[in-house]
Design an enzyme around this catalytic site. Sequence first.
Site, PDB file in Angstrom:
ATOM      1  N   SER A 358       0.800  -1.215   0.000  1.00  0.00           N
ATOM      2  CA  SER A 358       0.000   0.000   0.000  1.00  0.00           C
ATOM      3  C   SER A 358       0.836   1.270   0.000  1.00  0.00           C
ATOM      4  O   SER A 358       0.472   2.250  -0.650  1.00  0.00           O
ATOM      5  CB  SER A 358      -0.914   0.018   1.234  1.00  0.00           C
ATOM      6  OG  SER A 358      -1.713  -1.126   1.274  1.00  0.00           O
ATOM      7  N   CYS A 359       1.921   1.275   0.757  1.00  0.00           N
ATOM      8  CA  CYS A 359       2.625   2.521   1.015  1.00  0.00           C
ATOM      9  C   CYS A 359       4.124   2.366   0.852  1.00  0.00           C
ATOM     10  O   CYS A 359       4.695   1.333   1.224  1.00  0.00           O
ATOM     11  CB  CYS A 359       2.354   2.992   2.439  1.00  0.00           C
ATOM     12  SG  CYS A 359       0.618   3.166   2.816  1.00  0.00           S
ATOM     13  N   ASN A 571       3.880   8.396   5.639  1.00  0.00           N
ATOM     14  CA  ASN A 571       3.464   8.098   4.269  1.00  0.00           C
ATOM     15  C   ASN A 571       2.385   9.064   3.817  1.00  0.00           C
ATOM     16  O   ASN A 571       2.135  10.085   4.454  1.00  0.00           O
ATOM     17  CB  ASN A 571       2.952   6.657   4.181  1.00  0.00           C
ATOM     18  CG  ASN A 571       1.687   6.471   5.005  1.00  0.00           C
ATOM     19  OD1 ASN A 571       1.603   6.959   6.140  1.00  0.00           O
ATOM     20  ND2 ASN A 571       0.706   5.796   4.458  1.00  0.00           N
ATOM     21  N   LEU A 572       1.730   8.746   2.743  1.00  0.00           N
ATOM     22  CA  LEU A 572       0.670   9.587   2.195  1.00  0.00           C
ATOM     23  C   LEU A 572      -0.443   9.838   3.205  1.00  0.00           C
ATOM     24  O   LEU A 572      -1.025  10.920   3.236  1.00  0.00           O
ATOM     25  CB  LEU A 572       0.097   8.925   0.939  1.00  0.00           C
ATOM     26  CG  LEU A 572      -1.105   9.611   0.311  1.00  0.00           C
ATOM     27  CD1 LEU A 572      -0.695  10.938  -0.293  1.00  0.00           C
ATOM     28  CD2 LEU A 572      -1.734   8.722  -0.750  1.00  0.00           C
ATOM     29  N   CYS A 573      -0.752   8.851   4.029  1.00  0.00           N
ATOM     30  CA  CYS A 573      -1.907   8.969   4.932  1.00  0.00           C
ATOM     31  C   CYS A 573      -1.513   9.062   6.395  1.00  0.00           C
ATOM     32  O   CYS A 573      -2.365   8.947   7.272  1.00  0.00           O
ATOM     33  CB  CYS A 573      -2.852   7.790   4.726  1.00  0.00           C
ATOM     34  SG  CYS A 573      -3.378   7.582   3.012  1.00  0.00           S
ATOM     35  N   GLU A 575       0.015   7.194   8.603  1.00  0.00           N
ATOM     36  CA  GLU A 575      -0.071   6.125   9.593  1.00  0.00           C
ATOM     37  C   GLU A 575       1.154   5.208   9.593  1.00  0.00           C
ATOM     38  O   GLU A 575       1.309   4.388  10.497  1.00  0.00           O
ATOM     39  CB  GLU A 575      -1.341   5.277   9.397  1.00  0.00           C
ATOM     40  CG  GLU A 575      -1.261   4.192   8.333  1.00  0.00           C
ATOM     41  CD  GLU A 575      -1.516   4.710   6.938  1.00  0.00           C
ATOM     42  OE1 GLU A 575      -1.787   3.896   6.039  1.00  0.00           O
ATOM     43  OE2 GLU A 575      -1.449   5.936   6.740  1.00  0.00           O
TER      44      GLU A 575
END
Length: 947
Positions: A358-359, A571-573, A575
Site C-alpha cells: 500500500s505505502c 506516508n501519504l496517509c 499512519e
Amino acid sequence: MQLTTFEGQTAAELGRAAAPSADYSQYKTIRRNGSVVPFEPVKISIATTKAFLAVVGGQGATSASIRDKVAQLTEMVVGALMRRKPEGGAIHIEEIQDQVELALMRSGEHDVARAYVLYREERTRERAARGEALANVTINVLRKNGARQPLDMARLRATIESACAGLAATDVDAILGETLKNIYDGVPEEEVNKSSILAARALIEQDPAYDYVTARLLLNNIRLEILGEAVSQEEMGAQYAAYFPQYIARGIEAELLDERLGEFDLARLGAALNADRDLKFGYLGLQTLYDRYFLHVDDVRIEMPQAFFMRVAMGLSLNEVDRETRAIEFYNVLSTFDFMSSTPTLFNSGTRRSQLSSCYLTTVGDDLDGIYEAIKENALLSKFAGGLGNDWTPVRAMGSHIKGTNGKSQGVVPFLKVVNDTAVAVNQGGKRKGAVCAYLETWHADIEEFLELRKNTGDDRRRTHDMNTANWIPDLFMKRVMEGADWTLLSPSECPDLHDLFGAAFEKRYREYEAMAERGELKVFKRIPALSLWRKMLTMLFETGHPWMTFKDPCNIRSPQQHMGVVHSSNLCTEITLNTNDDEIAVCNLGSVNLANHMKDGKLDGEKIGRTVRTAMRMLDNVIDINFYPVKKARNANLKHRPVGMGIMGFQDCLHIQRIPYGSDAAVEFADESMELVAYHAYWASTELAAERGRYPSYKGSLWDRGILPHDSLNLLAAERGGYLEIDRTERLDWNALRERIREHGMRNSNCLAIAPTATIANIIGVSASIEPTFQNLFVKSNLSGEFTVTNEYLVRDLKKLGLWDEVMVGDLKYFDGSLGRIDRIPAELKSIYATAFEVDPKWLVEAGARRQKWIDQAQSLNLYMAGASGKKLDELYKFAWTRGLKTTYYLRTLAASNAEKSTGRGGELNAVPVTGGYAEARAEEMLPATDAKFCSIDNPDCESCQ
C-alpha cells in the site's frame, strides 16, 4: 403556458438557440405511452423557455438574457441526466421533467418553477380526461443472443420479490411500477435489470433496507453479464462451483491471472464458495467492486463477488504448504467481512503483476542524481498503485552554495513541482490517480515557502496543487512554541547530521548549530519567533488543508526499529512510521479488521478477534514474500524488516451498537480497550509466525528484543521529552506473558499495527471508515462509481422504534445536512448518540487517538473536524495532540459558521451546496450535501491511496 413570442422570436426558436449542440445519440426518451424517441435537449430548452416567457412575458428581460438562463439550466439538466447514465440508455420523460423542475428551484427561479409545476399538473389532468394509458404498447425484450421475446412480467416480479426477501419495510409493487415506467419495446435485457436497480435506488432514503434490495438487483445484472444468462440468487449455490474453474481458466488465458492459480484444487475451492455471502453487500459496496475491482476482458466482467474474494485468497496463499486450506481460511475472513485487505492487494492478488503493498516511504538525496532517482522511483512505485511519502529534508535550502557550479541553490520547491506533475502523469494503471506527500522538517530554511505550496495565489511555478505536504516537527520546536522562544531555520547542506538525530541528541546538536550561526559560521540561517512560524503553519493548514502536522520525535523514540535507522517521514496517509535511507525504501502492507463484525451481545468478542487477527497477520506476512517490488530498494527493506500495518474500521458502528456517544469518556475507554485487544493478538500472532517461520532478519537489538513493548516505549518518550506528555497508562491484559513469549520466539515482523483511512474498503463492506465519526446521518456520496444515498441504519432503527421515521423526518434530515441538532422532536439522548463529526469536540477525537496510539507500534490516520474554527481553537487542538503523545495527524476539516440556503426538489434529490475552501478542487469525488466545509476527497484515491 402559451407559445409566447418575444421580440419576434417564438419560444421554440429561443429554446433551439439555447440548446447544447453535443451528440446525444446514445440516449433515448421514453414517452408516457411506452414508445421510445430520440433524446433531444432542445425540447428541454423549449419547455424551459416557455416557463420563463409565461412568467416574464415581453417585459423586464431581453431575449439574450433568457437564452443565457435557459442554456445554463439546460446544461444543468442534461448534465444531471448524463451522470445518472454515463454509458447511455433510455430516460423516462417524467425523470427529465423532474430534473428541469429541480434545476429551476436550485437556480432560485421559484416563480418560473411554479409556472412549470402548474403546467405539468394541467397536462396530467388533460391526459386523464382523454383516458390516455401510461403504457399501451407491447414490450418485447432483446436477449443477449439477439432474440426478441415478450417481457416476462411474472419473472420480473419474482426477481424483485427475491431481492426484497427478508427485508422488512420494502414495497415490491413500488419498485415494479417504477421499473415498468422506464422500459420500452425493444429494451435490452440488461436495461430491464438496470431499470429495477434505479427504481430501488430512488427509495433508499426512505429506508436503508432498499440499499440491500438495490445491491441484490445489481447482482442480477452482474450474473447476466458474466454467466451470459439470467440466473437467480437461489440458483447460485450450484452455479458458483461450476463457474469457478471456468473463470480461473479464462483469466489465465487472458493473461490476467497468475498461471499458478490453475494448479490449485479448483473443485475444492469452488465448493467452498458461499453464494449467500453475496447478499451481505450494500449497493455502494457492490457497485464499487464492480466498477473498480472485478477483473474484465474487453470491458466485460469475468469475476463474480465470491470468486473475487477467492482469487485474492489464492494469491495470498501461493507459498503456503497446504494452499487450499489456507486459501479457504483467507477467503472466509474476507467474504464474511471480518477482515479486508487493502486496495492494492484486492486489485492485484493472484494476478501476473502482484503489487500488493500500500505505502512506500523514500528519502531524497541532496544532488541531482539523488533527486531525479527519487522522482523516477516515485513514478515506478505509483504506476503499480502505491501511495508515496517523500522525505525532502536532506535537499539544501534556497541560497545554499553549489560546489559543482559555484552557484546558489533554488531550494526544494522547484523539484516538488516536478514531483507534483509526475504524480498526475502516472495514474496507477488508470485505476486511480497517483498520490504523493512531501515531508519537510520544521528547521529547514525553505519551510516558509513549503507551507505555501498549496495556495491558489502567487507564482504558479512554485505551487503544487495536486500533491500533499506535511510538516515533520521535532519536539524542540514545540517546546519553543510553548515557551515563546525563538527558532532558527538552517540549510541541511551546512548541518547534515540533524536529519538523522532525534530526541535529546537532536536538541543538543541543534543548539550547537544555533551557536555557530550566531558566530557567523553558517551562511544560510534565519532566526524567527517560534510562535510566528507556528501561527503560519496553522494559518496555511486552515486555508489550504496543508501541510499536515506530524511529530518526528514520538515516531522515532517509540519506533521498535530505532537501532536500524531513523524514521524520516510518514506516508501519504500519516499512519506508517518506518525507517528510510539512501539504500532502503520503506514498504508497508495494509489490511483492516472490521470491529463491528466482532461485537457480541453489545461487547467485543475477544476470542473471535483473536482468530481473525491471527489469520489476518498471516495474510499480511505472506504479502511480503509474494509481492512484486517495482524497485530493488523496496524489496531489500521489506524482506529485511518485514513490517505490516494491520488496522481497524467500523469503530463508530461499535459505538452505535453500544449506544455510546463519540464525544464521551465511555468512547475513549472503548478506544483504549479495543485497541489493546487488537494489539495484543497482533503481537502474539507475530510471535507465532516467528516460531513457525523465523524472526525477521533485523530483529536483534530492536525494542522487541530488549523487552520493550509499544506501550512501554511511552516511558522512553517521557524521558527524552522531559515533560509535556500526559497520557493514561492503564493495562487490562497479561502483557507479561507476551513479553516472555517474545523473549523466547522473537517477532516475525518489525511492525504490526497501523490504522489507515480505509475509506474504500469500508465502503465495500458497508461500515464506518477507520476510526472516523459519522459524517452525516443522511447524505449523498459521490465517487467514481456514481452517486449513492447513504443513511445511518442505526439511527433509522431507533427512530422507527419511537415512531418518528417518516417523510417529514427524511425532509428534516436533508434540510439540516444529516444533523439531528435542530430537529425538535428527536430526544436529546439520540442527538448525543448520533452527533455528527462537526458536532463532536475535536479534543475527543484526539483523546481517543491518544489511547489507541499507546498500543500501536506505528501510527494512525487521524482526521480532525472543527466547526467554527479559529486560530485559538487550532492552536489549542494541535498543542493538545502533541502533549497527548500523538505521532501524526491527518486532514483538518473545518466548517464555517454559516451554511448556504437549502432547496429541495422532486425525485428524492438531496440538497447540493457548493464546497469552498481548501478542498474545493476535490469535487470529482465528494460528499453531498456539503455545506461550505473544507474537505479532502473522501473516497477519492488521490486522498486515501493506502486503502
